[in-house]
Design a protein around this motif. Structure first.
Motif, PDB file in Angstrom:
ATOM      1  N   GLY A  84      63.875   9.216  38.695  1.00 16.29           N
ATOM      2  CA  GLY A  84      63.873   8.075  39.615  1.00 16.29           C
ATOM      3  C   GLY A  84      63.128   8.400  40.892  1.00 16.29           C
ATOM      4  O   GLY A  84      62.281   7.634  41.362  1.00 16.29           O
ATOM      5  N   ASP A 128      60.617   4.178  35.824  1.00 15.03           N
ATOM      6  CA  ASP A 128      61.561   3.067  35.688  1.00 15.03           C
ATOM      7  C   ASP A 128      62.771   3.553  34.888  1.00 15.03           C
ATOM      8  O   ASP A 128      62.846   3.390  33.675  1.00 15.03           O
ATOM      9  CB  ASP A 128      60.866   1.901  34.963  1.00 15.03           C
ATOM     10  CG  ASP A 128      61.796   0.703  34.833  1.00 15.03           C
ATOM     11  OD1 ASP A 128      62.955   0.799  35.302  1.00 15.03           O
ATOM     12  OD2 ASP A 128      61.350  -0.303  34.262  1.00 15.03           O
ATOM     13  N   THR A 129      63.700   4.203  35.601  1.00 14.56           N
ATOM     14  CA  THR A 129      64.825   4.850  34.916  1.00 14.56           C
ATOM     15  C   THR A 129      65.762   3.843  34.259  1.00 14.56           C
ATOM     16  O   THR A 129      66.378   4.141  33.244  1.00 14.56           O
ATOM     17  CB  THR A 129      65.617   5.717  35.901  1.00 14.56           C
ATOM     18  OG1 THR A 129      65.852   4.944  37.075  1.00 14.56           O
ATOM     19  CG2 THR A 129      64.855   6.962  36.236  1.00 14.56           C
ATOM     20  N   ALA A 130      65.882   2.657  34.846  1.00 16.77           N
ATOM     21  CA  ALA A 130      66.781   1.653  34.272  1.00 16.77           C
ATOM     22  C   ALA A 130      66.342   1.307  32.859  1.00 16.77           C
ATOM     23  O   ALA A 130      67.168   1.182  31.953  1.00 16.77           O
ATOM     24  CB  ALA A 130      66.809   0.406  35.147  1.00 16.77           C
ATOM     25  N   PRO A 132      73.009  -2.819  42.434  1.00 18.21           N
ATOM     26  CA  PRO A 132      71.602  -2.434  42.335  1.00 18.21           C
ATOM     27  C   PRO A 132      71.394  -1.345  41.275  1.00 18.21           C
ATOM     28  O   PRO A 132      72.284  -0.523  41.054  1.00 18.21           O
ATOM     29  CB  PRO A 132      71.275  -1.912  43.739  1.00 18.21           C
ATOM     30  CG  PRO A 132      72.553  -1.791  44.459  1.00 18.21           C
ATOM     31  CD  PRO A 132      73.581  -2.578  43.740  1.00 18.21           C
ATOM     32  N   TRP A 133      70.255  -1.311  40.651  1.00 13.21           N
ATOM     33  CA  TRP A 133      69.868  -0.393  39.572  1.00 13.21           C
ATOM     34  C   TRP A 133      70.773  -0.548  38.352  1.00 13.21           C
ATOM     35  O   TRP A 133      70.332  -0.923  37.283  1.00 13.21           O
ATOM     36  CB  TRP A 133      69.863   1.070  40.036  1.00 13.21           C
ATOM     37  CG  TRP A 133      69.345   1.979  38.952  1.00 13.21           C
ATOM     38  CD1 TRP A 133      68.037   2.152  38.630  1.00 13.21           C
ATOM     39  CD2 TRP A 133      70.105   2.788  38.057  1.00 13.21           C
ATOM     40  NE1 TRP A 133      67.934   3.021  37.570  1.00 13.21           N
ATOM     41  CE2 TRP A 133      69.200   3.436  37.196  1.00 13.21           C
ATOM     42  CE3 TRP A 133      71.469   3.022  37.906  1.00 13.21           C
ATOM     43  CZ2 TRP A 133      69.604   4.304  36.203  1.00 13.21           C
ATOM     44  CZ3 TRP A 133      71.875   3.895  36.906  1.00 13.21           C
ATOM     45  CH2 TRP A 133      70.945   4.529  36.063  1.00 13.21           C
ATOM     46  N   PHE A 134      72.085  -0.272  38.505  1.00 12.70           N
ATOM     47  CA  PHE A 134      72.998  -0.349  37.367  1.00 12.70           C
ATOM     48  C   PHE A 134      72.975  -1.760  36.778  1.00 12.70           C
ATOM     49  O   PHE A 134      73.057  -1.933  35.560  1.00 12.70           O
ATOM     50  CB  PHE A 134      74.419   0.026  37.800  1.00 12.70           C
ATOM     51  CG  PHE A 134      75.373   0.112  36.649  1.00 12.70           C
ATOM     52  CD1 PHE A 134      75.279   1.139  35.732  1.00 12.70           C
ATOM     53  CD2 PHE A 134      76.360  -0.858  36.474  1.00 12.70           C
ATOM     54  CE1 PHE A 134      76.151   1.210  34.657  1.00 12.70           C
ATOM     55  CE2 PHE A 134      77.226  -0.780  35.398  1.00 12.70           C
ATOM     56  CZ  PHE A 134      77.126   0.259  34.495  1.00 12.70           C
ATOM     57  N   ASP A 182      70.427  -3.692  36.581  1.00 12.88           N
ATOM     58  CA  ASP A 182      69.234  -3.784  35.720  1.00 12.88           C
ATOM     59  C   ASP A 182      69.503  -3.165  34.350  1.00 12.88           C
ATOM     60  O   ASP A 182      69.081  -3.693  33.325  1.00 12.88           O
ATOM     61  CB  ASP A 182      68.048  -3.050  36.371  1.00 12.88           C
ATOM     62  CG  ASP A 182      67.647  -3.716  37.678  1.00 12.88           C
ATOM     63  OD1 ASP A 182      67.961  -4.921  37.831  1.00 12.88           O
ATOM     64  OD2 ASP A 182      67.039  -3.031  38.525  1.00 12.88           O
ATOM     65  N   VAL A 183      70.221  -2.002  34.384  1.00 10.20           N
ATOM     66  CA  VAL A 183      70.538  -1.347  33.113  1.00 10.20           C
ATOM     67  C   VAL A 183      71.372  -2.280  32.258  1.00 10.20           C
ATOM     68  O   VAL A 183      71.101  -2.478  31.069  1.00 10.20           O
ATOM     69  CB  VAL A 183      71.309  -0.020  33.354  1.00 10.20           C
ATOM     70  CG1 VAL A 183      71.707   0.603  32.029  1.00 10.20           C
ATOM     71  CG2 VAL A 183      70.477   0.935  34.176  1.00 10.20           C
TER      72      VAL A 183
END
Lengths: 278, 445
Positions: free
Chosen positions: B32, B37-39, B254-256, B258-259
């Motif tokens: 990250g 794009d880790t998600a 946020p981030w999570f 997206d996952v």
């Protein structure tokens, strides 16, 4: 199962010659041979085992004792010959069928089921278990009651063989002597008429040997027939009712311990003729 | 095993889980920071682990686990059973048979294969069985490439059956001349029959040869039509983010978020996954019931020492065959489910690679456990897609020059990493995630 006459007393009447007929034989071998290439490992014209006795099978190394065990328990196939248990022909039967018909064996190199507990080792051997069929296995109601009986019997036997404290341990964690005991106890779970013990005392410490001997005598007194292979002369002379001597695959002598001890052919087989002519 | 040891082992498994999760989080943070794009990497991995791949491989691994973990049979041919199931079903359906009949035929085909393969080979021990089963899988795949499959199958049957007959019967005939006569006579009959069948070109059904089922030439009924007609999920995409309240809350992070949103399946995938995981649950339950019964006790005894089992009156051969049939049918269920997902398959879907994946998953999770094959399959596919996702992005952004690794090579590199993982596993944790450590140690002794 026990004959009317005392099996030990009736043996006293039997003449000490190889292949002699006995009053009440449980196991009869006829013309059994096994050759490995050019080597004739076993060649037995006729041998009878008297019911309800302890018979020792002795002989020098390579005499064919274990091979004979392998043949009668169908772990090996004879080149020729036939043998019968309780009058039933066994030739052509598979080893598991022979075990089911009442003759069970142990192995010289102990076969403990390493990654199973001692109790599981024992319970495995119980005969005619309903839960061993695929469909019944999925319906525990069909075998739960039997399972409890089997477990009770297994625990009794473990108690008799001083293994009850190891009940839930993996068999692999047992000592060599304890494994011998476990294998013997496991064989008894099959409720055999006759048990073949291949060097039950090898590697067992002297104190345990005494208790093992007591067990074997107790088995005989319960009406079971015992054949065992052994090298320790004290053990053999102390416990056997009858001795059969094998040398180079042939029964060279039979008789009570006293008779065999004085037989010159036996002494020759063990020590050599000493003349160098042979 | 004492309570204390059990508690100890349980805490070790938890610790291992913590290490793995910690490791993934750490790598994700690194990637990250570096700007990937880790998600999407994470959601792709989860989609694979919990999706069709994870579920179908879990099924096959459960079958192999019954063979290897509980009966000690080195079955290196699960892919053959997958193929038997898929082709049995596929050919039935394309020729107008009902879907349910197709499933029955697929299961029957797997059972038949288990018998054909088992009767001659289960007399072999250990590694010999592994070699034979791996060869059988390959033979089946190559045979399937021929569009005259059934003539091929009949010839195979004669040869395999004959080999079984010869290994069984010959040693029982007295006298070498008689054995030679029987062997030669049998060979002559087999050759004659084979040539007659070959010339007559029996066409009982069509495998589509190298093109697979259904054949691209058309005219075949689609194999998964009925299956998807039963799909209870209305069209659209599904993810946890769609669930009221919980989804909204999770999606807002946020981030999570997206996952969660990226981890979605369409309606068709949802249906396959539902069925597949239901089958995983059912098979695990059946295997669990089996291995905790006297039947399972005999199986384990055979795994430990076949001769000891025989010596106490157990018909080892029959039990090995039963293990082969039941394990094979479970693997066939996996093969059929996978065929539903793709709605198409050809012989190349059944390369030995699949067999090795299944074995890796099983060893990873821990053989001779109920959770092992399931957890192993999930983790296996999670990591495969994780490595692939990360490498793909790195190559795409030219962090790794094309001269070192071009985009087409990424899928190969993931297997290198996987192989290293497996090697490391064998050294430091041969009993896998859930296997019993004492048992692995006993094996070494």
């Amino acid at each position: 199962m026990r004959p009317d006459a005392d099996p030990l007393a009736s043996l006293a009447e039997v003449r000490a010659t190889p292949g002699v007929r006995k009053p009440d034989p449980i196991l009869i071998m006829d013309n059994m041979t096994r050759s490995f290439g050019g080597l004739l490992a076993v060649s037995i014209d006729h041998l009878e085992i008297q019911r309800g006795t302890i018979t020792a099978l002795i002989g020098p190394n390579g005499a064919g004792k274990t091979t004979l065990f392998n043949l009668v328990s169908a772990f090996d196939e004879p080149t020729s010959g036939s043998w019968s248990l309780n009058g039933k022909q066994l030739r052509g039967m598979q080893s598991y069928q022979i075990a089911r018909s009442g003759m069970v064996r142990t192995f010289q190199l102990t076969k403990s089921l390493a990654k199973m507990s001692c109790l599981e080792n024992m319970m495995l051997a119980a005969p005619a278990q309903t839960g061993e069929s695929f469909v019944s296995a999925l319906i525990p109601a069909r075998w739960r009651a039997q399972e409890r009986e089997v477990q009770a019997r297994a625990e009794d036997l473990l108690e008799r063989f001083n293994l009850v404290h190891m009940r839930d341990e993996y068999a692999a964690t047992l000592s060599g002597g304890q494994r011998k005991l476990l294998e013997m106890a496991r064989s008894l779970m099959t409720e055999p008429d006759i048990i073949l013990l291949d060097e039950p005392m090898a590697g067992v410490n002297p104190a345990l040997v005494q208790s093992l001997l007591a067990h074997i005598e107790a088995l005989r007194d319960d009406g079971m027939t015992v054949i065992f292979i052994e090298h320790d002369m004290d053990v053999i002379m102390g416990i056997s009712d009858w001795i059969a001597v094998l040398a180079e695959g042939v029964v060279i002598a039979e008789g009570t311990p006293e008779q065999v001890g004085q037989n010159p052919a036996v002494i020759d087989a063990y020590l050599g003729t000493g003349t160098g002519i042979d | 095993m004492s309570m204390l040891q059990q508690a100890d082992e349980a805490s070790k498994v938890r610790l291992l889980g913590l290490y793995i999760t910690g490791g993934i989080v750490f790598v994700l943070i690194l990637l990250g920071i570096a700007g990937l794009d880790t998600a999407s990497i994470l959601s792709g991995s989860i989609r694979s682990g919990l999706g069709v791949q994870g579920a179908t491989f879990a099924l096959v691994a459960i079958g192999v686990n019954l063979n290897y973990g509980y009966t000690g049979l080195l079955n290196f041919g699960p892919v053959a059973f997958m193929a038997a199931g898929a082709y049995g079903m596929g050919i039935t359906v394309t020729n107008g048979g009902h879907f349910l009949l197709g499933i029955a035929v697929g299961i029957a085909a797997a059972a038949l294969l288990a018998l054909l393969l088992g009767l001659p080979t289960l007399r072999l021990r250990g590694d010999f069985l592994a070699i034979t089963t791996i060869a059988a899988g390959e033979v089946l795949r190559v045979a399937l490439r021929s569009d005259n499959f059934f003539s091929m199958a009949l010839i195979l049957l004669i040869i395999v059956g004959g080999a079984g007959f010869l290994t069984y019967a010959l040693p029982r005939l007295d006298g070498a001349p008689l054995q030679w006569a029987a062997g030669l006579g049998f060979g002559a009959i087999a050759l004659t029959l084979s040539s007659i069948i070959w010339d007559a070109e029996f066409w009982f059904g069509e495998t589509g040869g190298p093109f697979g089922v259904p054949r691209p030439t058309g005219g075949d009924k689609p194999i998964a039509e009925t299956f998807y007609n039963w799909n209870p999920y209305p069209g659209g995409d599904y993810s946890v983010a769609d669930i009221a309240v919980i989804g909204d809350i999770l999606g807002a992070i946020p981030w999570f978020g997206d996952v969660v949103k990226d981890t979605s399946f369409n309606d068709r995938q949802m249906w396959v996954i539902t069925v597949a995981w239901a089958l995983v649950a059912l098979s695990s339950f059946v295997v669990w019931k089996l291995v905790n019964s006297p039947w399972g006790r005999v199986m384990k005894a055979i795994r430990e020492d076949e001769d000891a089992a025989r010596a106490v009156g157990k018909n080892a051969f029959s039990y090995k065959l039963q293990s082969f049939i039941v394990g094979g049918i479970i693997a066939a269920l996996g093969g059929m489910t996978r065929a539903m997902d793709t709605a198409f398959f050809n012989p190349e879907s059944y390369k030995t690679q699949t067999t090795f994946f299944v074995w890796t998953a099983l060893i990873l999770g821990g053989a001779a456990t109920i959770r092992g094959p399931v957890a192993g399959a999930i983790v296996f596919w999670f990591f495969i897609l994780f490595i692939e996702g990360a490498l793909d992005q790195m190559v795409e952004r030219d962090w790794i020059p094309d001269s070192v690794l071009d985009p087409n090579q990424v899928s190969s590199v993931r297997f290198i990493v996987l192989g290293l993982t497996l090697a490391a596993l064998m050294i430091w944790r041969p009993h896998g995630m859930f296997g019993k450590k004492e048992e692995a140690l006993l094996d070494a002794a």
